[in-house]
Design a protein around this motif. Sequence first.
Motif, PDB file in Angstrom:
ATOM      1  N   LEU A  30      -5.250 -51.858 -83.392  1.00 33.57           N
ATOM      2  CA  LEU A  30      -4.928 -50.935 -82.309  1.00 33.57           C
ATOM      3  C   LEU A  30      -5.891 -49.752 -82.305  1.00 33.57           C
ATOM      4  O   LEU A  30      -6.384 -49.330 -81.253  1.00 33.57           O
ATOM      5  N   THR A  31      -6.163 -49.215 -83.480  1.00 29.42           N
ATOM      6  CA  THR A  31      -7.053 -48.064 -83.585  1.00 29.42           C
ATOM      7  C   THR A  31      -8.475 -48.424 -83.167  1.00 29.42           C
ATOM      8  O   THR A  31      -9.166 -47.630 -82.503  1.00 29.42           O
ATOM      9  N   ALA A  32      -8.921 -49.624 -83.516  1.00 35.26           N
ATOM     10  CA  ALA A  32     -10.287 -50.055 -83.213  1.00 35.26           C
ATOM     11  C   ALA A  32     -10.456 -50.518 -81.778  1.00 35.26           C
ATOM     12  O   ALA A  32     -11.584 -50.817 -81.363  1.00 35.26           O
ATOM     13  N   SER A  33      -9.362 -50.560 -80.993  1.00 35.41           N
ATOM     14  CA  SER A  33      -9.403 -51.171 -79.661  1.00 35.41           C
ATOM     15  C   SER A  33      -8.864 -50.222 -78.587  1.00 35.41           C
ATOM     16  O   SER A  33      -7.849 -50.497 -77.942  1.00 35.41           O
ATOM     17  N   PRO A  34      -9.560 -49.093 -78.339  1.00 39.40           N
ATOM     18  CA  PRO A  34      -9.078 -48.146 -77.328  1.00 39.40           C
ATOM     19  C   PRO A  34      -9.344 -48.581 -75.897  1.00 39.40           C
ATOM     20  O   PRO A  34      -8.882 -47.924 -74.967  1.00 39.40           O
ATOM     21  N   SER A  35     -10.091 -49.656 -75.711  1.00 37.89           N
ATOM     22  CA  SER A  35     -10.361 -50.192 -74.375  1.00 37.89           C
ATOM     23  C   SER A  35     -10.364 -51.710 -74.457  1.00 37.89           C
ATOM     24  O   SER A  35     -10.485 -52.285 -75.554  1.00 37.89           O
ATOM     25  N   PRO A  36     -10.244 -52.409 -73.320  1.00 33.48           N
ATOM     26  CA  PRO A  36     -10.334 -53.874 -73.361  1.00 33.48           C
ATOM     27  C   PRO A  36     -11.642 -54.368 -73.968  1.00 33.48           C
ATOM     28  O   PRO A  36     -11.662 -55.403 -74.646  1.00 33.48           O
ATOM     29  N   VAL A  47     -15.170 -42.084 -78.305  1.00 33.16           N
ATOM     30  CA  VAL A  47     -15.008 -40.709 -78.782  1.00 33.16           C
ATOM     31  C   VAL A  47     -13.567 -40.595 -79.259  1.00 33.16           C
ATOM     32  O   VAL A  47     -12.663 -40.253 -78.489  1.00 33.16           O
ATOM     33  N   ASP A  48     -13.344 -40.901 -80.513  1.00 31.01           N
ATOM     34  CA  ASP A  48     -11.986 -41.018 -81.049  1.00 31.01           C
ATOM     35  C   ASP A  48     -11.580 -39.723 -81.755  1.00 31.01           C
ATOM     36  O   ASP A  48     -11.260 -39.704 -82.945  1.00 31.01           O
ATOM     37  N   ARG A  49     -11.623 -38.654 -81.009  1.00 34.17           N
ATOM     38  CA  ARG A  49     -11.217 -37.346 -81.505  1.00 34.17           C
ATOM     39  C   ARG A  49     -10.710 -36.531 -80.317  1.00 34.17           C
ATOM     40  O   ARG A  49     -10.981 -36.871 -79.172  1.00 34.17           O
ATOM     41  N   PRO A  50      -9.970 -35.456 -80.548  1.00 39.16           N
ATOM     42  CA  PRO A  50      -9.454 -34.664 -79.421  1.00 39.16           C
ATOM     43  C   PRO A  50     -10.588 -34.137 -78.547  1.00 39.16           C
ATOM     44  O   PRO A  50     -11.427 -33.352 -78.998  1.00 39.16           O
TER      45      PRO A  50
END
Length: 435
Positions: free
Chosen positions: A25-31, A150-153
Amino acid sequence: MSSAASRPTAGPFDRGHTDDLMAFLTASPSPYHAVASAAERLEKAGFRKVEETAAWEGTSGGKYVIRGGAIIAWYVPEGATAHTPYRIVGAHTDSPNLRVKPQPDMGAQGWRQVAVEIYGGTLLNTWLDRDLGLAGRLTLRDGSHHLVNVDRPLLRVPQLAIHLDRQVNDGLKLDRQRHMQPIWGIGQVHEGDLIDFVAAEAGVDAEDVTGWDLMVHAVDAPAYLGRDQELLAGPRMDNLISVHAGVAALASLAGRDDLPYIPVLAAFDHEENGSEADTGAQGPLLGNVLERSVYARGGSYEDRARAFAGTVCLSSDTGHAVHPNYAERHDPTHHPRVNGGPILKVNVNQRYATDGSGRAVFAAACEKAGVPWQSFVSSNDMPCGTTIGPITAARHGISTVDIGVAILSMHSARELCGADDPYLLANALVAFLEG
């Protein structure tokens, strides 16, 4: 519900599968990231990528095709004939969210904002006051694609303070255009700022970026929840739970040349907005792959027809667990519970494709795997959603059964399931693909 034990008595997966789902889930923020994650796992199991533009060989072994946010993977056992039927696990890679518009740079009152469009039937309020990242793919002038995450706020959709809307707790009303544009800074708005930033994050020259497919995602990590950690909270469970389980099940069968069927994973994009895309279930991708596999093994149209006639698809998508605060919204005799095993989804108006024959196939797989299962049907006064199941059945003439994992907060930025259900589903899928 089945009378089987509460945990599988056979099958390769246990609670470690749920731990691995959290990483997926974490590694897959988009299709596009979901497809890349799936392909990486399949490669480790010995599968190899084949290009749609190349001639295909009729060799045995594991293969997969990627098109955009969709992946079709299959394993041809040694000795499979041209008319060997398929066993298909269907799923989808997309989730409702906010997606970046073609001209993304906007702002007001000294705030810099990003113009977004609503994708799918998302619960808008769940995106408010949440730290958001940005992910997707960039398309360069030469036609190549580059993933970016971009996996940060980075972004936030701020809610109006209660002091300025005293009636908000009597019913929140959000304007999809005016109220859902996230902020990402202060100062003057300059055209090209967002793509300049994203290109730098991806390590490419912004002048080479001619297209993009970008979307926001919640950056808080998946987590176990509850006194005994019997629950799992996380993003994009609808429907990456099924994609992950399908990948794991298919990969576990690599090297199995005793299989009576050709096992397949079909993970489509754009289910959340109707599947009408070249990467969606309404498109020709699955049919093309299955037919080309038949013909690559020396088959004829007659072989193709025989193979399809004996094929069964499990369309796996999340469904509704009974909600403790809204039990009246559910059918009174069908209350799926988390950690009760996968659900069989039924609708006589064919919003789900399940019939009695399909029920028997699913029940046999669960019995073989020692996995409990449940039935889901909507209340007569509550219209139900639909899935890729009826589309697959109608488009390809393939017997299809709709199943899935029961969750709460469906279409929220962060959903909730039972921590046991992902691996119970995966074990049932292995038993189904084995035949």
